[in-house]
Scaffold this active site. Structure first.
Site, short mmCIF file in Angstrom:
data_model
loop_
_atom_site.label_atom_id
_atom_site.label_comp_id
_atom_site.label_asym_id
_atom_site.label_seq_id
_atom_site.Cartn_x
_atom_site.Cartn_y
_atom_site.Cartn_z
N SER A 12 0.88 -1.08 0.30
CA SER A 12 0.14 0.03 0.08
C SER A 12 0.99 1.24 -0.02
CB SER A 12 -1.03 -0.04 1.29
OG SER A 12 -0.10 -0.36 2.57
N ARG A 13 2.03 1.22 0.57
CA ARG A 13 2.89 2.33 0.67
C ARG A 13 4.47 2.10 0.38
NH1 ARG A 13 3.55 3.74 5.66
NH2 ARG A 13 2.60 2.06 6.71
N VAL A 62 -0.36 -9.82 7.41
CA VAL A 62 0.80 -10.99 7.35
C VAL A 62 1.45 -11.53 8.58
CG1 VAL A 62 1.40 -10.34 4.78
CG2 VAL A 62 2.59 -9.28 6.95
N ASN A 88 7.85 -8.04 1.56
CA ASN A 88 8.32 -6.69 1.76
C ASN A 88 7.70 -6.20 3.41
OD1 ASN A 88 9.06 -3.87 0.99
ND2 ASN A 88 6.85 -3.89 1.09
N SER A 140 17.36 -5.44 5.84
CA SER A 140 17.84 -4.16 6.05
C SER A 140 19.23 -4.03 6.35
CB SER A 140 16.98 -3.53 7.31
OG SER A 140 17.48 -2.41 7.79
N TYR A 153 14.46 -4.67 15.91
CA TYR A 153 14.23 -4.36 14.42
C TYR A 153 15.37 -5.29 13.60
CZ TYR A 153 13.98 -2.17 9.78
OH TYR A 153 13.77 -2.03 8.30
N LYS A 157 15.69 -8.27 11.24
CA LYS A 157 16.35 -8.32 9.79
C LYS A 157 17.30 -9.30 9.67
CE LYS A 157 13.19 -5.37 7.99
NZ LYS A 157 12.26 -5.91 6.99
P1 NAP Z 1 6.49 1.94 4.84
O1 NAP Z 1 6.64 3.17 4.00
O2 NAP Z 1 6.37 2.27 6.44
O3 NAP Z 1 5.40 0.80 4.40
C1 NAP Z 1 5.25 -0.40 5.23
C2 NAP Z 1 4.36 -1.49 4.38
O4 NAP Z 1 4.12 -2.58 5.12
C3 NAP Z 1 2.95 -0.82 4.25
O5 NAP Z 1 2.33 -0.94 2.96
C4 NAP Z 1 2.19 -1.50 5.56
O6 NAP Z 1 0.72 -1.79 5.00
C5 NAP Z 1 2.73 -2.80 5.36
N1 NAP Z 1 2.69 -3.74 6.35
C6 NAP Z 1 3.29 -3.52 7.81
N2 NAP Z 1 2.82 -4.53 8.59
C7 NAP Z 1 1.98 -5.19 7.98
C8 NAP Z 1 1.26 -6.37 8.11
N3 NAP Z 1 1.23 -6.73 9.41
N4 NAP Z 1 0.60 -6.92 7.01
C9 NAP Z 1 0.61 -6.27 6.06
N5 NAP Z 1 1.13 -5.17 5.66
C10 NAP Z 1 1.94 -4.75 6.70
O7 NAP Z 1 7.77 1.20 4.92
P2 NAP Z 1 8.96 0.68 3.73
O8 NAP Z 1 9.99 1.92 4.16
O9 NAP Z 1 8.21 0.87 2.43
O10 NAP Z 1 9.59 -0.51 4.22
C11 NAP Z 1 9.18 -1.85 3.29
C12 NAP Z 1 10.21 -2.66 3.79
O11 NAP Z 1 11.68 -2.44 3.47
C13 NAP Z 1 10.15 -2.90 5.34
O12 NAP Z 1 10.06 -4.61 5.59
C14 NAP Z 1 11.22 -2.37 5.86
O13 NAP Z 1 11.86 -2.85 7.21
C15 NAP Z 1 12.41 -2.36 4.75
N6 NAP Z 1 13.27 -1.31 4.79
C16 NAP Z 1 12.99 -0.12 4.69
C17 NAP Z 1 13.90 0.86 4.87
C18 NAP Z 1 13.61 2.36 4.56
O14 NAP Z 1 14.92 3.10 4.66
N7 NAP Z 1 12.60 2.77 4.10
C19 NAP Z 1 15.34 0.42 4.93
C20 NAP Z 1 15.50 -1.01 5.27
C21 NAP Z 1 14.59 -1.83 4.99
P3 NAP Z 1 -0.44 -0.83 5.65
O15 NAP Z 1 -0.33 0.52 5.81
O16 NAP Z 1 -1.43 -1.08 4.63
O17 NAP Z 1 -0.55 -1.48 7.07
#
Ligand code: NAP
Length: 240
Positions: A12-13, A62, A88, A140, A153, A157
């Site tokens: 979604s995001r 999930v 993801n 991560s 966290y 990861k």
């Molecule tokens: P984000 O913008 O906060 O988006 C998180 C997404 O995960 C949202 O679509 C949310 O859905 C979904 N989500 C969370 N819990 C869920 C659940 N229980 N069931 C289904 N959906 C769930 O985060 P992002 O930055 O895109 O992160 C995506 C992935 O990349 C994550 O695993 C994060 O740890 C990893 N990551 C991100 C970064 C970074 O700098 N951004 C760095 C390293 C790793 P809803 O809003 O619909 O609940």
């Protein structure tokens, strides 16, 4: 590239949304999972519809087995197979180690690590039947180098990366490839409280990544046929 059936969790995001868009634009059947952000998921579906593309959106937490099973059954009933799973979805929390409660610990592990175990287990049954498949886990940089005030966290990861390598070994003979992408700092909601100017000082390429930087790697990993058990770090050189 031939058309694939792809589940993207947390689409979604942020990063998941960009992955879903990229893969849909390539002509794949995308099942974009969301949990709380139903409006954002609908918006994604409508945006792609305007571009002449049809994706499925599916609400499912999930971290819950029954929800995951519902999503997998929906996909199998509609398409008969699952070619690619992108794990993801994830949540983050910043706390001093001494302040992390059992509830905090369990929440992070359940959402970030159990979810990958559960989605993978449910999907692999069908991949084994096809003797083919691709799983891409988004871990991560903090699973690699550790994040201060993000011990739970970081553990979740690092656990994903361990699971990636174990599964890659176990499933290789069944032609199922399993890899992780370990992003550095990517500009999404997850980092809304992060001071990017401070972080950039740590990054040799001196810039924050975009969701598209990750989506491009996902696309490549899907097309590739000889990469498995790898943790691909995309972080502007933050960890070398
Ligand atoms: P984000 O913008 O906060 O988006 C998180 C997404 O995960 C949202 O679509 C949310 O859905 C979904 N989500 C969370 N819990 C869920 C659940 N229980 N069931 C289904 N959906 C769930 O985060 P992002 O930055 O895109 O992160 C995506 C992935 O990349 C994550 O695993 C994060 O740890 C990893 N990551 C991100 C970064 C970074 O700098 N951004 C760095 C390293 C790793 P809803 O809003 O619909 O609940």
């Amino acid at each position: 590239m031939s058309q694939k059936v792809v589940i993207v969790t947390g689409a979604s995001r942020g990063i998941g949304r960009e992955i879903a868009k990229t893969l849909a634009k390539d002509g794949n059947h995308v099942i974009a999972n969301y949990n709380q952000s139903s409006e954002a998921a609908l918006h994604l579906q409508n945006e792609l519809k305007e571009a002449g593309l049809d994706i499925d959106i599916f609400k499912c937490d999930v971290s819950k087995r029954q929800d995951v099973q519902n999503m997998i059954h929906f996909t199998i009933n509609k398409y008969g197979k699952i070619d690619v799973l992108i794990n993801n979805a994830g949540v983050d929390q910043t706390k001093l180690f001494t302040d992390i409660t059992d509830a905090d610990w369990n929440w992070i592990i359940q959402n970030n690590l159990y979810s990958v175990f559960c989605c993978s287990q449910e999907v692999i049954k069908y991949m084994l039947h096809e003797k083919s498949g691709c799983i891409i886990n988004i871990s991560s940089i903090f699973g690699r180098i550790g994040g201060s005030c993000e011990a739970h966290y970081s553990c979740s990861k690092a656990g994903i990366d361990g699971l990636t390598k174990s599964l890659a070994k176990e499933l290789a003979l069944s032609h199922i490839r399993v890899n992780s992408i370990a992003p550095g700092a990517i500009d999404t909601d997850m980092n809304k409280n992060v001071d990017y100017e401070e972080v950039k000082k740590e990054i040799p390429l001196a810039k924050i990544g975009t969701p598209n930087d990750i989506a491009k790697c996902v696309k490549w990993l899907m097309e590739d046929e000889y990469t498995t058990g790898q943790i691909i770090e995309i972080n502007g050189g933050w960890n070398m």
